[in-house]
Scaffold this active site. Structure first.
Site, short mmCIF file in Angstrom:
data_model
loop_
_atom_site.label_atom_id
_atom_site.label_comp_id
_atom_site.label_asym_id
_atom_site.label_seq_id
_atom_site.Cartn_x
_atom_site.Cartn_y
_atom_site.Cartn_z
N PRO A 364 47.63 -58.89 67.40
CA PRO A 364 47.86 -59.87 68.47
C PRO A 364 46.77 -59.80 69.53
CG PRO A 364 49.38 -58.01 68.65
CD PRO A 364 48.67 -57.84 67.37
N PRO A 365 46.68 -60.81 70.38
CA PRO A 365 45.64 -60.81 71.42
C PRO A 365 45.82 -59.66 72.41
CG PRO A 365 46.63 -63.00 71.18
CD PRO A 365 47.49 -62.05 70.39
N GLY A 366 44.69 -59.13 72.88
CA GLY A 366 44.72 -58.14 73.94
C GLY A 366 44.96 -56.71 73.52
N GLY A 368 42.74 -54.86 71.89
CA GLY A 368 41.48 -54.11 71.89
C GLY A 368 40.66 -54.27 70.63
N SER A 686 63.28 -63.96 58.18
CA SER A 686 63.85 -62.66 58.54
C SER A 686 65.13 -62.76 59.35
CB SER A 686 62.82 -61.83 59.32
OG SER A 686 62.45 -62.48 60.51
N LYS A 729 59.37 -55.38 65.89
CA LYS A 729 60.78 -55.73 66.08
C LYS A 729 61.58 -54.55 66.64
CE LYS A 729 60.73 -59.18 62.37
NZ LYS A 729 61.19 -59.53 61.01
#
Length: 782
Positions: A364-366, A368, A686, A729
């Site tokens: 996911p974004p951010g 690193g 899911s 999750k």
């Protein structure tokens, strides 16, 4: 040898001798050397010597002086006593001498005498006896090698062979050769200092072999030059004629520009093929009028060839410990990535010529992904280049334009390599999952050759039309989603998944990296601001909701800016940000904690879902109303989730008898399934067991435990299938203060990815059938 010479050599050497320091002259025993005396002090010294026994001590200086003023004399310990054989005065006041060495001596105490003359106490060095087959072999080899040098060298007369033949003394042979070889003064001094005969012969043997190799190499070079001189002369005359013709036509534009290109060609480090193409293009420029339309095109093409790092590489830093230290210093966590880089370094150290794999960081974004690339380049000691692929739709961005187009340029791969200046940088291809395609081509297809170690050693840019070796480049790609990467391209990369951070990890990252960086960027110092760990934890929980730390850094920056305003206004105190005053800087919390049902309720189940910003909890609601058996589903669900709801409904109807549900209940009621946050799109399989549980609770009137979250795909026969994103999750379940998570049994293998701090907060139940789920979560009918 003359009787006079024998007499002189056998004469005694006094215990004190006048000292004559020489810059680069080393006198050997038995060897006559010419010497020019120009220094006034040394002229006076010679006059004193000639007035006495004609003997003096010659010693070379360790650091020859260029200026008379530099009088920090550092003589060697070993010198040679010499006899002045002949002297001649020159009209300019200087003296020419012939000196013959008479014996090796060791310097003692240096004393000052009259007229600035220095006298040295000396001790004569006795040469140990030298006999044996090794000495004889060394002498024979030396004579043969030196005879070969005399035949090939121009600075030695042929008559020297006769003198060489008559020398039987091994020590005299070594001295004779050392004095006649074209070697440096310090190497001669090393021979003079060798008292042991075998050691002296060995040292001279090395010098003779080196001199012979240099002469042979020079002869070979001379032969090569001679073989090509006719061709060069012919080309020279033709070029001169061509220049004369151009001068007559008024087109003499070669000038310094062509000369500069020729000079750059000679300095170019590239393959013969590249040099040949560049040479042809320069010849084309030489024949072309500078005002011609193609002149600048050809000139730019040649410049690109000269500017590319064809064979220029940076040396890898293959220190595993240092690499680990750099990676740990720059990033917290990301152990999978760090281990993979250390594995790459280890393999590179054991097999330098091996081909590396293409790494792809998915996450996911951010989290690193991009910044870890810079740390990798720092750990490897390589240059770093980043290229964003987001929104790229033109294949020419990768492969370049052909030179037939106006304003043509190489592709961005070649451009970045030119900018890096080496052919082995760390090359980060950002957002590879966002490549597009249109009428201009498919960049993803062009990337297939770039990211394939089996063929990118001969990558050909449309502009250059020359093979460039990309196999030394370490390519790292990043992406948020794996599904949008074409399968052939995905197959060429090694996928490394970067999961979102949990709250303790975010707090640690904020304390180590984000807070110090924001303090510095906002003009503050550590003496002006402190932020407690509890305050950082509150910022993570109540002001940000993300998998990475980008929003967290922005929020910390907001706190620093608020304090910067107060500091700029003149307040001179230390600002302490804690839980008590956090809202003064950030206002009311922006994110409400995911606390769902406070007590068990009928028809309301808690599910878990994966999103690009991490895991979230889903509240699934089911109600019934009088009707005709219709089912309504809301919450902006995707097709897959709608199908899961239909499967859940069919499964409940099929098992109505087991669940003790009257059949007429389905015919006399309508049912509504809803997942809140209707503006957010939701999809995926899911939520299957969660939907089934909500409907089963509604139909049986049995409440669902409020402290259990669940995830898993459901089938028509009631089997629970595995899902993805279990780590994210479970993080969401722990954040929502759940006590248990129900997962598919096939997801047990994913438990090692879940942090220990999450395992301590949650109980995990793995199920194969929906019956196990219902038995766990459904309470008795109220």
């Amino acid at each position: 040898m003359s009787k006079r010479k024998k007499k002189e050599e056998s004469s005694d050497i006094p215990l004190q001798l006048p000292l004559l320091l020489t810059n680069d002259l080393v006198v050997f025993p038995g060897i006559i050397n010419p010497f020019l005396i120009q220094d006034k002090d040394q002229v006076n010294l010679i006059n004193e010597v000639l007035a006495s026994e004609n003997k003096l001590l010659t010693v070379a200086l360790k650091k020859p002086k260029k200026d008379k003023k530099e009088r920090l004399e550092e003589p060697y310990d070993i010198g040679c006593a010499a006899l002045v054989v002949k002297m001649a005065r020159v009209p300019d006041g200087s003296i020419r001498l012939l000196m013959q060495g008479i014996g090796r001596v060791k310097l003692g105490k240096i004393e000052d005498a009259a007229d600035d003359m220095k006298v040295v106490n000396i001790s004569r060095l006795k040469t140990p006896p030298s006999k044996g087959i090794r000495i004889e072999a060394l002498m024979r080899n030396l004579k043969e090698s030196f005879n070969e040098i005399i035949d090939k060298a121009q600075y030695l007369p042929v008559e020297m062979k006769v003198a060489l033949l008559n020398i039987e003394n091994p020590g005299a042979l070594a001295d004779f050769l050392a004095s006649n070889l074209n070697v440096k003064a310090d190497e001669r001094q090393e021979i003079l200092s060798a008292v042991d005969i075998e050691t002296r012969l060995t040292k001279v043997s090395r010098l003779v072999i080196r001199e012979l190799e240099l002469i042979n190499l020079g002869t070979k070079i001379q032969d090569e030059v001679t073989s090509t001189i006719e061709k060069n002369q012919r080309e020279y005359f033709l070029r001169e004629q061509l220049k004369a013709i151009r001068r007559e036509l008024g087109e003499d534009q070669e000038g310094s520009e062509i000369s500069e290109l020729v000079e750059r060609l000679q300095q170019l480090k590239a393959s013969d093929k590249v040099k040949e193409v560049a040479e042809k293009e320069i010849e084309r420029l030489r024949r072309m009028n500078p005002s011609a339309a193609d002149y600048n095109v050809s000139r730019n093409y040649v410049d690109w060839i000269f500017d590319l790092p064809w064979e220029i590489s940076t040396e890898d830093r293959l220190d595993i410990g240092a690499a680990r230290e750099i990676l740990d210093r720059d990033h917290y966590g990301l152990d999978d990535v760090k281990d993979r880089i250390l594995e790459y370094l280890a393999v590179k150290k054991l097999k330098p010529e091996g081909k590396g794999s293409i790494l792809c960081f998915i996450g996911p974004p951010g989290v690193g992904k991009t910044s870890i690339g810079k740390s990798i380049s720092s750990a490897l000691g390589r240059k770093f280049q980043r290229m964003s692929l987001g929104g790229m739709r033109d294949e020419a961005e990768i492969r370049g334009h052909r030179r037939t187009y106006i304003g043509a340029l190489p592709g961005r791969i070649i451009q970045n390599l030119k900018r890096a200046g080496t052919n082995n940088p760390v090359f980060m291809l950002d957002e590879i999952d966002k490549l597009g395609a249109d009428f201009r081509g498919d960049p993803a297809s062009a990337m297939l050759e770039v990211l394939d170690p089996e063929q990118n050693f001969a990558f050909q840019d449309n502009y250059l039309e020359l093979d460039f070796d990309l196999s030394k480049v370490m390519f790292i790609t990043t992406a948020n989603y794996l599904d949008t990467i074409p399968p052939p391209l995905r197959d060429r990369m090694e996928i490394i998944k970067l999961s979102g951070y949990i709250t303790p990890e975010k707090v640690e990252i904020a304390r180590r990296y984000l807070l110090p960086r924001q303090i510095d960027q906002n003009g503050l110092t550590n003496k002006q601001i402190t932020v407690t760990d509890k305050a950082l934890e509150q910022i993570v929980i109540y002001y940000t909701r993300e998998a990475g730390v980008r929003k967290l850094e922005q929020t910390i920056g907001k706190v620093c800016r608020k304090i910067a305003v107060n500091v700029a206004a003149g307040e001179e105190k230390k600002f302490n940000v804690s839980i008590r005053n956090l809202q003064d800087y950030l206002g009311a919390p922006k994110v409400s904690p995911e606390l769902f049902n406070r007590k068990p309720q009928v028809g309301i189940a808690t599910g878990l879902a994966w999103t690009p910003v991490g895991g979230v909890m889903l509240r699934i609601e089911a109600i019934s109303m009088p009707g005709k058996g219709n089912v309504k589903i809301t919450g902006r669900l995707g097709d897959v989730m709608k199908e899961s709801a239909s499967i859940a409904m069919s499964l409940i109807k099929h098992n109505a008898e087991k669940l003790k549900i009257p059949q007429e209940y389905f015919e006399t009621n309508d049912f509504h399934l809803h997942i809140p946050e209707g503006a957010t799109p939701k999809d995926g399989p899911s939520a299957g067991i969660t939907l089934t549980t909500a409907l089963a609770s509604l139909f049986t009137k049995r409440p669902i435990r409020h402290d259990i979250a669940m995830t898993g795909e459901i089938t028509l026969e009631g089997r629970v299938l595995p899902i993805g994103g279990l780590r994210e999750k479970c993080v969401a379940a722990a954040r929502g203060r759940m006590k248990m998570v129900i997962c598919p049994a096939d997801n047990k293998v994913d438990m090692e990815e879940i942090p220990d701090v999450i395992k301590e907060k949650l109980e995990f139940k793995f199920v194969d059938k929906i019956e196990e789920v219902l038995k766990t979560v459904l309470l008795r009918k109220v």
